[in-house]
Design a protein around this motif. Structure first.
Motif, PDB file in Angstrom:
ATOM      1  N   LEU A   2       0.822  -1.206   0.000  1.00 35.66           N
ATOM      2  CA  LEU A   2       0.000   0.000   0.000  1.00 35.66           C
ATOM      3  C   LEU A   2       0.860   1.261   0.000  1.00 35.66           C
ATOM      4  CD1 LEU A   2      -2.696  -1.211   2.540  1.00 35.66           C
ATOM      5  CD2 LEU A   2      -3.124  -0.598   0.147  1.00 35.66           C
ATOM      6  N   ALA A   3       1.976   1.222   0.737  1.00 32.87           N
ATOM      7  CA  ALA A   3       2.883   2.373   0.750  1.00 32.87           C
ATOM      8  C   ALA A   3       3.474   2.616  -0.633  1.00 32.87           C
ATOM      9  CB  ALA A   3       3.989   2.139   1.780  1.00 32.87           C
ATOM     10  N   ILE A   4       3.812   1.534  -1.323  1.00 36.86           N
ATOM     11  CA  ILE A   4       4.357   1.666  -2.677  1.00 36.86           C
ATOM     12  C   ILE A   4       3.283   2.179  -3.637  1.00 36.86           C
ATOM     13  CG2 ILE A   4       5.256   0.358  -4.636  1.00 36.86           C
ATOM     14  CD1 ILE A   4       6.685  -1.421  -2.531  1.00 36.86           C
ATOM     15  N   ASP A   5       2.040   1.656  -3.484  1.00 43.30           N
ATOM     16  CA  ASP A   5       0.947   2.145  -4.329  1.00 43.30           C
ATOM     17  C   ASP A   5       0.691   3.630  -4.083  1.00 43.30           C
ATOM     18  OD1 ASP A   5       0.695  -0.347  -5.395  1.00 43.30           O
ATOM     19  OD2 ASP A   5      -1.120  -0.896  -4.302  1.00 43.30           O
ATOM     20  N   ALA A   6       0.848   4.061  -2.805  1.00 43.47           N
ATOM     21  CA  ALA A   6       0.696   5.492  -2.505  1.00 43.47           C
ATOM     22  C   ALA A   6       1.786   6.297  -3.215  1.00 43.47           C
ATOM     23  CB  ALA A   6       0.757   5.719  -0.993  1.00 43.47           C
ATOM     24  N   GLY A   7       2.991   5.724  -3.282  1.00 37.36           N
ATOM     25  CA  GLY A   7       4.081   6.403  -3.986  1.00 37.36           C
ATOM     26  C   GLY A   7       3.845   6.490  -5.475  1.00 37.36           C
ATOM     27  N   TYR A  11      12.345  -8.429  20.481  1.00 38.79           N
ATOM     28  CA  TYR A  11      13.089  -7.182  20.648  1.00 38.79           C
ATOM     29  C   TYR A  11      13.646  -6.705  19.305  1.00 38.79           C
ATOM     30  CZ  TYR A  11      13.085  -8.187  25.697  1.00 38.79           C
ATOM     31  OH  TYR A  11      12.714  -8.440  26.984  1.00 38.79           O
ATOM     32  N   GLN A  12      14.247  -7.633  18.557  1.00 34.59           N
ATOM     33  CA  GLN A  12      14.832  -7.271  17.265  1.00 34.59           C
ATOM     34  C   GLN A  12      13.751  -6.800  16.286  1.00 34.59           C
ATOM     35  OE1 GLN A  12      18.050  -7.073  16.716  1.00 34.59           O
ATOM     36  NE2 GLN A  12      18.536  -7.868  18.756  1.00 34.59           N
ATOM     37  N   LEU A  13      12.587  -7.435  16.353  1.00 35.73           N
ATOM     38  CA  LEU A  13      11.481  -7.049  15.472  1.00 35.73           C
ATOM     39  C   LEU A  13      11.005  -5.634  15.777  1.00 35.73           C
ATOM     40  CD1 LEU A  13       9.250  -7.565  13.416  1.00 35.73           C
ATOM     41  CD2 LEU A  13       7.951  -8.759  15.203  1.00 35.73           C
ATOM     42  N   MET A  14      10.908  -5.299  17.058  1.00 35.20           N
ATOM     43  CA  MET A  14      10.475  -3.945  17.424  1.00 35.20           C
ATOM     44  C   MET A  14      11.447  -2.896  16.886  1.00 35.20           C
ATOM     45  SD  MET A  14       9.212  -4.515  21.367  1.00 35.20           S
ATOM     46  CE  MET A  14       7.746  -5.481  21.745  1.00 35.20           C
ATOM     47  N   SER A  15      12.735  -3.172  17.014  1.00 41.29           N
ATOM     48  CA  SER A  15      13.735  -2.232  16.514  1.00 41.29           C
ATOM     49  C   SER A  15      13.650  -2.103  14.993  1.00 41.29           C
ATOM     50  CB  SER A  15      15.131  -2.715  16.929  1.00 41.29           C
ATOM     51  OG  SER A  15      16.133  -1.919  16.346  1.00 41.29           O
ATOM     52  N   ALA A  16      13.552  -3.230  14.295  1.00 38.75           N
ATOM     53  CA  ALA A  16      13.486  -3.209  12.830  1.00 38.75           C
ATOM     54  C   ALA A  16      12.215  -2.531  12.347  1.00 38.75           C
ATOM     55  CB  ALA A  16      13.567  -4.635  12.287  1.00 38.75           C
ATOM     56  N   LEU A  17      11.121  -2.774  13.051  1.00 36.88           N
ATOM     57  CA  LEU A  17       9.842  -2.181  12.660  1.00 36.88           C
ATOM     58  C   LEU A  17       9.875  -0.659  12.816  1.00 36.88           C
ATOM     59  CD1 LEU A  17       7.066  -3.012  11.625  1.00 36.88           C
ATOM     60  CD2 LEU A  17       6.295  -3.148  14.004  1.00 36.88           C
ATOM     61  N   ALA A  18      10.505  -0.188  13.888  1.00 39.60           N
ATOM     62  CA  ALA A  18      10.633   1.259  14.077  1.00 39.60           C
ATOM     63  C   ALA A  18      11.446   1.873  12.945  1.00 39.60           C
ATOM     64  CB  ALA A  18      11.295   1.544  15.428  1.00 39.60           C
ATOM     65  N   ASP A  19      12.509   1.190  12.521  1.00 38.78           N
ATOM     66  CA  ASP A  19      13.334   1.683  11.413  1.00 38.78           C
ATOM     67  C   ASP A  19      12.529   1.706  10.123  1.00 38.78           C
ATOM     68  OD1 ASP A  19      15.607   2.570  10.070  1.00 38.78           O
ATOM     69  OD2 ASP A  19      16.278   0.523   9.633  1.00 38.78           O
ATOM     70  N   TYR A  20      11.741   0.671   9.880  1.00 38.92           N
ATOM     71  CA  TYR A  20      10.915   0.605   8.668  1.00 38.92           C
ATOM     72  C   TYR A  20       9.898   1.747   8.643  1.00 38.92           C
ATOM     73  CZ  TYR A  20       7.134  -0.900   5.607  1.00 38.92           C
ATOM     74  OH  TYR A  20       6.163  -0.921   4.644  1.00 38.92           O
ATOM     75  N   GLU A  21       9.206   1.964   9.746  1.00 35.94           N
ATOM     76  CA  GLU A  21       8.189   3.016   9.784  1.00 35.94           C
ATOM     77  C   GLU A  21       8.833   4.405   9.660  1.00 35.94           C
ATOM     78  OE1 GLU A  21       4.429   2.191  12.178  1.00 35.94           O
ATOM     79  OE2 GLU A  21       5.938   1.099  13.345  1.00 35.94           O
ATOM     80  N   ARG A  22      10.027   4.558  10.197  1.00 37.71           N
ATOM     81  CA  ARG A  22      10.729   5.831  10.055  1.00 37.71           C
ATOM     82  C   ARG A  22      11.003   6.131   8.577  1.00 37.71           C
ATOM     83  NH1 ARG A  22      15.877   7.203   9.342  1.00 37.71           N
ATOM     84  NH2 ARG A  22      16.568   5.022   9.535  1.00 37.71           N
ATOM     85  N   LYS A  23      11.406   5.119   7.830  1.00 37.84           N
ATOM     86  CA  LYS A  23      11.706   5.324   6.409  1.00 37.84           C
ATOM     87  C   LYS A  23      10.438   5.565   5.593  1.00 37.84           C
ATOM     88  CE  LYS A  23      16.068   2.835   6.614  1.00 37.84           C
ATOM     89  NZ  LYS A  23      16.800   1.591   6.388  1.00 37.84           N
ATOM     90  N   HIS A  81      13.433   6.591  -0.585  1.00 39.59           N
ATOM     91  CA  HIS A  81      13.030   6.184   0.769  1.00 39.59           C
ATOM     92  C   HIS A  81      12.128   4.939   0.742  1.00 39.59           C
ATOM     93  CE1 HIS A  81      15.035   9.466   2.609  1.00 39.59           C
ATOM     94  NE2 HIS A  81      14.218  10.420   2.143  1.00 39.59           N
ATOM     95  N   LEU A  82      11.260   4.835  -0.259  1.00 39.78           N
ATOM     96  CA  LEU A  82      10.405   3.650  -0.372  1.00 39.78           C
ATOM     97  C   LEU A  82      11.244   2.408  -0.670  1.00 39.78           C
ATOM     98  CD1 LEU A  82       7.262   4.975  -2.277  1.00 39.78           C
ATOM     99  CD2 LEU A  82       7.365   4.183   0.087  1.00 39.78           C
TER     100      LEU A  82
END
Length: 420
Positions: A89-94, A137-149, A164-165
């Motif tokens: 959906l993010a890519i479709d928005a782009g 724990y690793q998933l939470m960190s990776a997910l935060a990085d993904y949402e930031r981008k 960025h996408l």
């Protein structure tokens, strides 16, 4: 007369000796009867102990498979599809602008809300300790990085949006999804191990049940033989009833455990595996959708087409709704290859019948219906297992109470005969 008087002390001594022998016999017989009763009551206690052990074992197994592992695995698998859906959906928005872009971003936010909800559920339902905590724990960190981008892509303009996408999609594939897969693997491994252990040790539970029943039945036969030899009582009604109660208990208890075994097999080996496989197919479909979106977003070819082919190879080619989507994907590629990029994007994001997004939604809807059906089968099998176990303690309590009453009634008349 004198002779009779002289014989009285001897007679008294004989009577006294006979009385002592009779007293010893009475005490010996009474002790034997009391010992027999105590032995029977001890075997009843053993029957109760084994019965509660079997109930606890099956209850723990049902909770592990049906409450802890199974639903956690399904929730984690769904998290993966929601993440892939959000990324698509993010890519479709782009690829869109105006109202369409806002619609895709709104749908992206809804998908991420589902991801966050499942993440909270996973954190609250940790069953295997550090084995689950570390990937979480690793998933939470990776997910935060993904949402930031993704946030950076939403705020950016021009070529930076694509950059960025792309970075977000790469983070999803290399950091987020592997941690989701690891979290899922932990639960899958433990569920399958639990089921395999149950297949091996479940038989031991049945053997323990039968052994405890055989022990008390053997003792009933011994006590009946004792009554026959010592008291000439051919048949003791309460003992016969006690034997029938034990036999009935064993028959019902084994039937309950076997029915629970069948329900667990249907849940873990049949329904769960099917749900897991279908969710995997759904995830692969979203991965293919992401590959198509990235192909259009980056104006690329070759690598994007290879990525779609790789993802699509995991999907059922014979599924009509997927075949329809693949046909439309080929049209998207043809338009893109001939320089009609805008038409290709319009076909890719189009929600109307005959357009790519519509065909993809049709495939997902059909797949979700099958997932829902199989998940209902899983829940129903676990419910059946829990219902079988519900009757077990009542059966055990009724059996124990009847056994105590019948044992007391069986030996009370004989004990009354040998009481000073």
């Amino acid at each position: 007369m004198l002779t009779r008087l002289l014989a009285l002390p001897v007679l008294a001594a004989n009577v006294s000796s006979g009385a002592r022998r009779l007293g010893r016999q009475i005490r010996s017989t009474r002790a034997l009867l009391l010992g027999a009763r105590a032995a029977l009551l001890v075997t009843v206690c053993a029957l109760i102990w084994v019965g509660f052990g079997v109930q606890h074992y099956y209850g723990a197994t049902v909770r592990l498979i049906g409450v802890n592992s199974g639903p956690a695995i399904i929730a984690t698998s769904k998290m993966r599809t929601w993440l892939a859906d959000a990324s698509a959906l993010a890519i479709d928005a782009g690829l869109s602008d105006g109202a369409k872009r806002e619609l895709f971003l709104h749908q992206y936010a809804e998908a991420m809300d589902q991801v966050h909800g499942s993440l909270i559920s996973a954190a609250l339902n940790i069953t295997y300790g550090q084995e689950e905590r570390e990937p979480l724990y690793q998933l939470m960190s990776a997910l935060a990085d993904y949402e930031r981008k993704i946030g950076m892509a939403r705020a950016a303009k021009g070529p930076l949006v694509i950059e960025h996408l792309q970075e977000a999609a790469l983070t999803l594939q290399e950091r987020v999804l592997p941690e989701v897969a690891e979290l899922e693997t932990v639960n899958v491994r433990n569920l399958r191990n639990a089921y395999q252990r149950h297949r091996a040790s479940g038989q031991q539970q049945s053997v323990a049940l039968l052994s405890s029943g055989a022990l008390i039945l053997s003792l009933i036969v011994v006590v009946q033989w004792l009554l026959l030899r010592r008291f000439r009582r051919i048949l003791n009604g309460p003992l016969l009833a006690a034997a029938a109660v034990v036999a009935g208990y064993l028959l019902l208890a084994i039937n309950l455990t076997q029915a629970t075994d069948q329900a667990l097999e249907a849940a873990s080996h049949d329904s769960f595996e099917r749900v897991h496989a279908l969710i995997g197919i759904k995830s692969a479909a979203f991965d293919a959708r992401i590959a198509e979106g990235l192909l259009l977003l980056t104006r690329g070819s070759g690598a994007g087409e290879a990525a779609f082919a790789r993802m699509s190879s995991a999907l059922p080619a014979a599924e009509p709704t997927w075949s329809n989507y693949v046909s439309l994907h080929e049209r998207v590629l043809a338009l893109h290859a001939t320089g009609h990029r805008e038409e290709a994007i319009a076909l890719h994001i189009g929600p109307e019948p005959g357009e790519s997004n519509w065909a993809f939604d049709q495939f997902v809807a059909a797949l979700e219906q099958r997932i829902f059906s199989q998940q209902n089968d899983f829940d129903a099998a676990i419910t059946r297992a829990a219902q079988r176990l519900y009757y077990f303690p009542w059966l055990l309590a009724a059996t124990a109470l009847l056994m105590v009453v019948l044992i007391v009634l069986a030996l009370r008349p004989r004990l009354a005969e040998f009481r000073f």
